[in-house]
Design an enzyme around this catalytic site. Structure first.
Site, PDB file in Angstrom:
ATOM      1  N   PRO A  49       9.388  28.047  22.888  1.00  0.00           N
ATOM      2  CA  PRO A  49      10.722  28.473  23.336  1.00  0.00           C
ATOM      3  C   PRO A  49      11.904  27.656  22.815  1.00  0.00           C
ATOM      4  O   PRO A  49      12.599  26.968  23.570  1.00  0.00           O
ATOM      5  CB  PRO A  49      10.606  28.384  24.854  1.00  0.00           C
ATOM      6  CG  PRO A  49       9.640  27.269  25.078  1.00  0.00           C
ATOM      7  CD  PRO A  49       8.646  27.371  23.952  1.00  0.00           C
ATOM      8  N   CYS A  50      12.189  27.782  21.537  1.00  0.00           N
ATOM      9  CA  CYS A  50      13.331  27.083  20.954  1.00  0.00           C
ATOM     10  C   CYS A  50      14.652  27.598  21.519  1.00  0.00           C
ATOM     11  O   CYS A  50      15.670  26.903  21.439  1.00  0.00           O
ATOM     12  CB  CYS A  50      13.300  27.180  19.433  1.00  0.00           C
ATOM     13  SG  CYS A  50      13.132  28.841  18.778  1.00  0.00           S
ATOM     14  N   HIS A  51      14.635  28.788  22.125  1.00  0.00           N
ATOM     15  CA  HIS A  51      15.864  29.319  22.726  1.00  0.00           C
ATOM     16  C   HIS A  51      16.299  28.508  23.945  1.00  0.00           C
ATOM     17  O   HIS A  51      17.437  28.609  24.372  1.00  0.00           O
ATOM     18  CB  HIS A  51      15.686  30.806  23.102  1.00  0.00           C
ATOM     19  CG  HIS A  51      14.603  31.051  24.100  1.00  0.00           C
ATOM     20  ND1 HIS A  51      13.272  31.172  23.745  1.00  0.00           N
ATOM     21  CD2 HIS A  51      14.647  31.216  25.445  1.00  0.00           C
ATOM     22  CE1 HIS A  51      12.547  31.403  24.827  1.00  0.00           C
ATOM     23  NE2 HIS A  51      13.368  31.430  25.878  1.00  0.00           N
TER      24      HIS A  51
END
Length: 161
Positions: free
Chosen positions: A126-128
């Site tokens: 989850p780089c978001h």
């Protein structure tokens, strides 16, 4: 051998790439750092059934943690950043600086940001969930509207893309 499939999602089509049956890429259309289509291999839906099932459950609001096997290919530092991303809880965010601190490299926020931007397995890794030091939405390989959507979706207040 690499194979790929494409699935629909609320953030647009997602291309899932598997290497010897293990997920090694999850790319959005028009994603920055998206590899050339030729390296995705032939289309074959057999190796990504579990991934599609979990992504569908995620977008239906019934899954907050993924448990599919991943093959993340990058430098040692990039893999460390990507592994740390998986520890950010669903619905929460952290900053590039905080991530650098957790990696024992407090002055490496910029390097963390660069590694974050090259994450080959978006959403599942989850780089978001990484934001600027002021909480602002800075950079996202899939585009800021998608980042805004994913963060608001995880908080239970999805915005339109």
């Amino acid at each position: 051998m690499r194979t790929h499939t494409v699935m629909d999602s609320p953030v647009g089509p997602l291309t899932l790439v598997a290497s010897d049956g293990v997920l090694c890429g999850l790319y959005m259309d028009e994603q920055r750092h998206r590899p050339a289509e030729e390296i995705f291999g032939p289309r074959d839906d057999r190796h990504t059934h579990d991934v599609i099932e979990q992504l569908t459950a995620y977008f239906d609001g019934g899954l907050t943690d993924f448990d599919v096997p991943l093959a993340m290919h990058g430098t040692e530092f990039q893999r460390r950043v990507w592994t740390e991303l998986t520890t950010i809880p669903y619905g929460e965010t952290t900053t590039y600086g905080e991530l650098a601190e957790r990696l024992g490299r407090p002055s490496a926020a910029r390097a963390v940001g660069l590694a974050n931007g090259k994450n080959p397995i978006s959403i599942i890794v989850p780089c978001h969930r990484v934001v600027g030091s002021t909480g602002s939405l800075t950079g996202y390989g899939g585009g800021l509207p998608r980042k805004r959507y994913l963060l608001s979706f995880e908080k239970g207040t999805p915005v339109l893309l």
